[in-house]
Design a protein around this motif. Sequence first.
Motif, mmCIF file in Angstrom:
data_model
loop_
_atom_site.group_PDB
_atom_site.id
_atom_site.type_symbol
_atom_site.label_atom_id
_atom_site.label_comp_id
_atom_site.label_asym_id
_atom_site.label_seq_id
_atom_site.Cartn_x
_atom_site.Cartn_y
_atom_site.Cartn_z
ATOM 1 N N PRO A 309 -25.506 -57.711 40.771
ATOM 2 C CA PRO A 309 -24.149 -57.210 40.519
ATOM 3 C C PRO A 309 -23.185 -58.350 40.228
ATOM 4 N N ASN A 310 -22.121 -58.014 39.525
ATOM 5 C CA ASN A 310 -21.061 -58.973 39.263
ATOM 6 C C ASN A 310 -20.116 -58.975 40.456
ATOM 7 N N LEU A 311 -20.150 -60.047 41.228
ATOM 8 C CA LEU A 311 -19.380 -60.105 42.472
ATOM 9 C C LEU A 311 -18.003 -60.722 42.281
ATOM 10 N N GLU A 312 -17.620 -61.010 41.046
ATOM 11 C CA GLU A 312 -16.297 -61.576 40.800
ATOM 12 C C GLU A 312 -15.223 -60.509 40.969
ATOM 13 N N ALA A 313 -14.126 -60.902 41.580
ATOM 14 C CA ALA A 313 -12.978 -59.999 41.682
ATOM 15 C C ALA A 313 -12.290 -59.895 40.329
ATOM 16 N N ALA A 314 -11.551 -58.835 40.131
ATOM 17 C CA ALA A 314 -10.732 -58.695 38.928
ATOM 18 C C ALA A 314 -9.479 -59.546 39.106
ATOM 19 N N SER A 315 -9.251 -60.454 38.184
ATOM 20 C CA SER A 315 -8.146 -61.397 38.318
ATOM 21 C C SER A 315 -6.864 -60.826 37.720
ATOM 22 N N VAL A 316 -5.800 -60.864 38.500
ATOM 23 C CA VAL A 316 -4.515 -60.389 38.001
ATOM 24 C C VAL A 316 -3.994 -61.288 36.892
ATOM 25 N N ASP A 317 -4.521 -62.495 36.786
ATOM 26 C CA ASP A 317 -4.101 -63.393 35.703
ATOM 27 C C ASP A 317 -4.503 -62.858 34.330
ATOM 28 N N ASP A 318 -5.471 -61.943 34.308
ATOM 29 C CA ASP A 318 -5.919 -61.367 33.038
ATOM 30 C C ASP A 318 -5.185 -60.082 32.688
ATOM 31 N N LEU A 319 -4.252 -59.669 33.529
ATOM 32 C CA LEU A 319 -3.532 -58.412 33.320
ATOM 33 C C LEU A 319 -2.396 -58.599 32.313
ATOM 34 N N ILE A 320 -2.304 -57.675 31.352
ATOM 35 C CA ILE A 320 -1.191 -57.628 30.403
ATOM 36 C C ILE A 320 -0.580 -56.235 30.468
ATOM 37 N N MET A 321 0.684 -56.141 30.821
ATOM 38 C CA MET A 321 1.386 -54.858 30.903
ATOM 39 C C MET A 321 2.132 -54.640 29.593
#
Length: 510
Positions: A309-321
């Motif tokens: 499994p991919n154990l990386e968290a989702a990074s908020v730095d990649d978020l675009i609103m």
Amino acid sequence: MRSFQRTCLFLLATLLVLPLSAQQKFTGDSHCGYEGKSQWLQDYQDGKLPAVQKSNNGINYLPLAVNMLADNNGTNYMSPLRFLDALTLLNSDFLDQDIQFYVEGGLRYINSTRYNDHDSNTGDEMMRTYNLPNRVNTYIVEDPNGNCGYYSGGRDAVVLGRNCLGGQDRTWSHEMGHYFSLPHTFYGWESVQEIAAIDLNNPAPATVRYRGRNVPTELADGSNCAVAADGFCDTDADFLMQRWGCNNQGFYPDSLMDADSVRFAVPAFNIMSYALDVCVSSFTQEQKDAMFANMESIIQNRPVASSPPNLEAASVDDLIMYAPEDRERLVYQDSVSMIWNSVPNASYYVVQVNQTSNFNGAVLLTTTTNDTTLTLTEGLSRRTTYYWRIRPVAEYNVGGAFGPTFQFRNGTQLTSTIDAELNAAINVAPNPVFGGQMLRIEGRDLDLTGTLNYQVINAAGQVMINRQGIPVNVSGISERIDTGNLPAGMYFLRMQVADRMISRRIVVTP
């Protein structure tokens, strides 16, 4: 990683029914509703099943099907943030057993007052209706039959009271202990029902009558531990079948007396006891070994995943609103669509909307979605400023933070010209859409005939795409829009089907 296949290994649990008045709200102070000891555990403790040693195959990731219950009107859901705190605590309690849990397919929301506050028969109906195969079916409700929670052996599911969940509450870990075969540490004493019925000044009986058999009471020196109570020799003697608080030393405040007239103190750390959540912290090694062996027996025929499994968290730095843009003034007062990008590793998103920029207290809306857009059409006021923010959540690693807080101000116009029924029946996806990717307009069983006309209009009001006269039949609509000639930005998709109008905001990304 191992996928999960579940077989029924438990005897049907008899649910503990506690009377509640119709007006009384569940406070989370009642009992666990599971009272059994499984045949699997009895065979395991009798040596009929082999002990299982941990291998080097790593963590076993078990999928959860999580159902969040609310009343018929959609109120009384548990906060997704509190849920994530509870899931984090659950995983911390099972990490050293090489067991971790993840939400498969996102949270499922069910509006049903009957199921949200249910008795044993209605709870069984709920599980029969919504259980999914090969998952740890989990239900979070207002009142689970008067208990903090219970494990249903007959339906192989866990039901939890939302007031008994959070970052410090171990009801979930307790019920998962039952799921993996563990009884209460005070097994047998359930029949006594009240701690006040225990005579602290005289020896305990040698046995207690429970579920049709005489259950030996455990001696303080542990000499009969293999046949008494829960059958584990590293859990202390425990007769306390009601919720109880601990003293500063982590013990029940009064001493008890065993059948040999030996006084002893009951430690409060064990998750399978009825000590309050502030007192409990862990399982014993024998309990852990039994749970691991039970888990192995459950998934022994599982297929092995082709990749970890991919154990990386989702990074908020990649978020675009994308929309509404920060400090945007909207046209409509009763509808707003929030749109953001698909964040790498994110399985779902927590969305919060509030009338102040302080999200630490009461919040107007906290919900989750698997999509990258969320439309609000209720609870909005004209000429009012709202604040919103997004937290991306990964499937296997729920850690993370919220992105920036944006604000928008509602307009004055009503969307009365928009056909609400048709708008709900039409799906426009993906949104956001990559430039050059096909944007799909889909609608099934619309019970309409005529033509579809639509326009794609940029933020400056310029019509970029204009299509007319697309046939519509009773089976529905299936149209594709080529976005290859659309520069990155925000657009409005206005559609007319027969004499009915709908509108969507879409975002084209580079």
